[in-house]
Design a protein around this motif. Structure first.
Motif, mmCIF file in Angstrom:
data_model
loop_
_atom_site.group_PDB
_atom_site.id
_atom_site.type_symbol
_atom_site.label_atom_id
_atom_site.label_comp_id
_atom_site.label_asym_id
_atom_site.label_seq_id
_atom_site.Cartn_x
_atom_site.Cartn_y
_atom_site.Cartn_z
ATOM 1 N N GLU A 114 0.851 -1.188 0.000
ATOM 2 C CA GLU A 114 0.000 0.000 0.000
ATOM 3 C C GLU A 114 0.885 1.235 0.000
ATOM 4 N N MET A 115 0.573 2.195 -0.879
ATOM 5 C CA MET A 115 1.297 3.460 -0.912
ATOM 6 C C MET A 115 0.297 4.605 -0.854
ATOM 7 N N ILE A 116 0.552 5.556 0.021
ATOM 8 C CA ILE A 116 -0.352 6.694 0.218
ATOM 9 C C ILE A 116 0.311 7.947 -0.337
ATOM 10 N N VAL A 117 -0.397 8.649 -1.205
ATOM 11 C CA VAL A 117 0.075 9.917 -1.763
ATOM 12 C C VAL A 117 -0.767 11.020 -1.126
ATOM 13 N N ASP A 118 -0.135 11.860 -0.333
ATOM 14 C CA ASP A 118 -0.866 12.888 0.414
ATOM 15 C C ASP A 118 0.003 14.141 0.508
ATOM 16 N N PHE A 119 -0.461 15.227 -0.094
ATOM 17 C CA PHE A 119 0.301 16.471 -0.095
ATOM 18 C C PHE A 119 -0.333 17.542 0.797
ATOM 19 N N ARG A 120 -1.227 17.153 1.667
ATOM 20 C CA ARG A 120 -1.811 18.117 2.602
ATOM 21 C C ARG A 120 -0.780 18.537 3.650
ATOM 22 N N ASN A 137 -7.204 -11.077 6.716
ATOM 23 C CA ASN A 137 -6.609 -11.119 8.056
ATOM 24 C C ASN A 137 -5.094 -10.954 8.049
ATOM 25 N N SER A 138 -4.544 -10.451 6.940
ATOM 26 C CA SER A 138 -3.104 -10.197 6.858
ATOM 27 C C SER A 138 -2.876 -8.711 6.624
ATOM 28 N N ASN A 139 -1.942 -8.148 7.381
ATOM 29 C CA ASN A 139 -1.625 -6.733 7.217
ATOM 30 C C ASN A 139 -0.841 -6.506 5.933
ATOM 31 N N VAL A 140 -1.180 -5.447 5.228
ATOM 32 C CA VAL A 140 -0.493 -5.082 3.992
ATOM 33 C C VAL A 140 0.610 -4.087 4.320
ATOM 34 N N ALA A 141 1.816 -4.341 3.790
ATOM 35 C CA ALA A 141 2.955 -3.477 4.091
ATOM 36 C C ALA A 141 2.787 -2.114 3.436
ATOM 37 N N ALA A 142 3.082 -1.056 4.177
ATOM 38 C CA ALA A 142 3.056 0.309 3.645
ATOM 39 C C ALA A 142 4.446 0.650 3.126
ATOM 40 N N VAL A 143 4.537 1.155 1.915
ATOM 41 C CA VAL A 143 5.831 1.437 1.284
ATOM 42 C C VAL A 143 5.862 2.887 0.798
ATOM 43 N N GLU A 144 7.076 3.387 0.551
ATOM 44 C CA GLU A 144 7.248 4.743 0.047
ATOM 45 C C GLU A 144 7.329 4.775 -1.475
ATOM 46 N N THR A 192 9.083 3.039 -11.509
ATOM 47 C CA THR A 192 9.093 3.166 -10.057
ATOM 48 C C THR A 192 8.389 4.459 -9.662
ATOM 49 N N ILE A 193 7.279 4.337 -8.949
ATOM 50 C CA ILE A 193 6.488 5.480 -8.511
ATOM 51 C C ILE A 193 6.725 5.693 -7.031
ATOM 52 N N SER A 194 7.084 6.918 -6.643
ATOM 53 C CA SER A 194 7.313 7.268 -5.241
ATOM 54 C C SER A 194 6.129 8.057 -4.719
ATOM 55 N N GLN A 195 5.915 7.982 -3.422
ATOM 56 C CA GLN A 195 4.739 8.639 -2.851
ATOM 57 C C GLN A 195 4.822 10.156 -2.895
ATOM 58 N N ASP A 196 6.038 10.714 -3.064
ATOM 59 C CA ASP A 196 6.168 12.163 -3.225
ATOM 60 C C ASP A 196 6.081 12.577 -4.698
ATOM 61 N N LEU A 197 5.841 11.590 -5.586
ATOM 62 C CA LEU A 197 5.726 11.818 -7.033
ATOM 63 C C LEU A 197 6.970 12.484 -7.611
ATOM 64 N N LYS A 198 8.113 12.180 -7.027
ATOM 65 C CA LYS A 198 9.389 12.583 -7.604
ATOM 66 C C LYS A 198 10.013 11.352 -8.246
ATOM 67 N N TRP A 199 10.914 11.586 -9.203
ATOM 68 C CA TRP A 199 11.323 10.502 -10.081
ATOM 69 C C TRP A 199 12.797 10.142 -9.983
ATOM 70 N N GLN A 200 13.455 10.552 -8.913
ATOM 71 C CA GLN A 200 14.888 10.279 -8.803
ATOM 72 C C GLN A 200 15.168 8.781 -8.742
ATOM 73 N N THR A 201 14.375 8.050 -7.959
ATOM 74 C CA THR A 201 14.584 6.601 -7.840
ATOM 75 C C THR A 201 14.406 5.923 -9.190
ATOM 76 N N HIS A 202 13.374 6.312 -9.918
ATOM 77 C CA HIS A 202 13.136 5.716 -11.235
ATOM 78 C C HIS A 202 14.258 6.061 -12.204
ATOM 79 N N ILE A 203 14.702 7.315 -12.186
ATOM 80 C CA ILE A 203 15.756 7.743 -13.107
ATOM 81 C C ILE A 203 17.078 7.068 -12.755
ATOM 82 N N ASP A 204 17.344 6.857 -11.471
ATOM 83 C CA ASP A 204 18.549 6.110 -11.067
ATOM 84 C C ASP A 204 18.562 4.737 -11.741
ATOM 85 N N SER A 205 17.414 4.077 -11.741
ATOM 86 C CA SER A 205 17.316 2.753 -12.347
ATOM 87 C C SER A 205 17.523 2.822 -13.857
ATOM 88 N N ILE A 206 16.955 3.837 -14.501
ATOM 89 C CA ILE A 206 17.101 3.982 -15.952
ATOM 90 C C ILE A 206 18.557 4.234 -16.329
#
Length: 242
Positions: free
Chosen positions: A56-62, A75-82, A90-104
């Motif tokens: 589970e990933m939450i995108v929240d800019f409030r 009955n199983s907890n879902v892991a929360a990820v960034e 690769t999508i990050s919860q802050d909608l920045k693309w450094q991690t994805h670009i590193d991979s590319i």
């Protein structure tokens, strides 16, 4: 298997399913009902959800955010990820693309080695360019219409450096990263404007002159740098009929 509420979208590809929920007024009930219904549907149709591979990933800019109750499936907890990898992006919860670009960048640099090996065998420029387009450009341009507009200048320069290295190896000029991006944005926008069934078709509103499209109103830099505000140039640029 389809969502019952319009605020929830199911994105399905092969055996993977991604659920996108819009939570308003801190009300998670709709989102959780859809996830529970999905698990129930899978049970009725002889499919087994792998909760260990579900995240589970939450995108929240409030400014004032509140912690949400952890998601539970069967009955199983879902892991929360960034961040998570969605169809090669690769999508990050802050909608920045450094991690994805590193991979590319890492992938492209590894494939430059094979281009250099091809050059050692004195292959003609046409074959080297073909190899570069198929093996390296395909990596640089994966979902490029989504992320390049929001990439930092530093990250764009890192990607462009790969193109410059390929130019030195092949020995001839190659389309810049911006040119690759622009051509793909126009191609994608052209398909959307001609396809009334596309979910984003309603955004392609023509001006009264019929020569170009109305620019979308944006309130944030993130929205302004996304695909949609910049994706609808004039008819001449899109090569569409008047």
């Amino acid at each position: 298997m389809t969502a019952k509420d319009p605020s929830v979208k199911f994105l399905k590809f092969a055996d993977d399913t991604t659920v996108i929920s819009l939570i308003q007024d801190k009300d998670e009930s709709v989102s959780r009902r859809e996830v529970e219904w999905q698990a129930h549907w899978c049970g009725q149709n002889n499919l087994q959800l792998n909760t260990l591979k579900t995240v589970e990933m939450i995108v929240d800019f409030r400014r004032n955010t509140t912690a949400l109750t952890p998601l539970t499936i069967l009955n199983s907890n879902v892991a929360a990820v960034e961040s998570f990898r969605f169809l090669g992006t690769t999508i990050s919860q802050d909608l920045k693309w450094q991690t994805h670009i590193d991979s590319i960048v890492k992938k492209a640099q590894q494939r430059l080695y094979f281009l250099h090996q091809q050059r050692k065998f004195n292959l003609p420029h046409a074959l080297l360019i073909q190899f570069y387009s198929a093996v390296i450009v395909s990596v640089l341009c994966t979902s490029i219409t989504v992320w390049l507009g929001s990439a930092t200048k530093l990250d764009i320069r890192r990607l462009q450096r790969t193109v410059w290295t390929a130019e030195r190896i092949i020995g001839c000029p190659l389309p810049s990263l911006q040119e690759l991006y622009t051509s793909r944005v126009r191609k994608r926008a052209g398909k959307i404007t001609l396809d009334p069934t596309h979910p984003a078709h309603y955004r392609s509103e023509q001006l009264p002159s019929g020569r170009c499209y109305r620019a979308l109103s944006t309130r944030t830099i993130r929205h302004r740098n996304s695909f949609f505000p910049s994706g609808y140039p004039s008819h001449e640029q899109l090569n569409l009929p008047h």
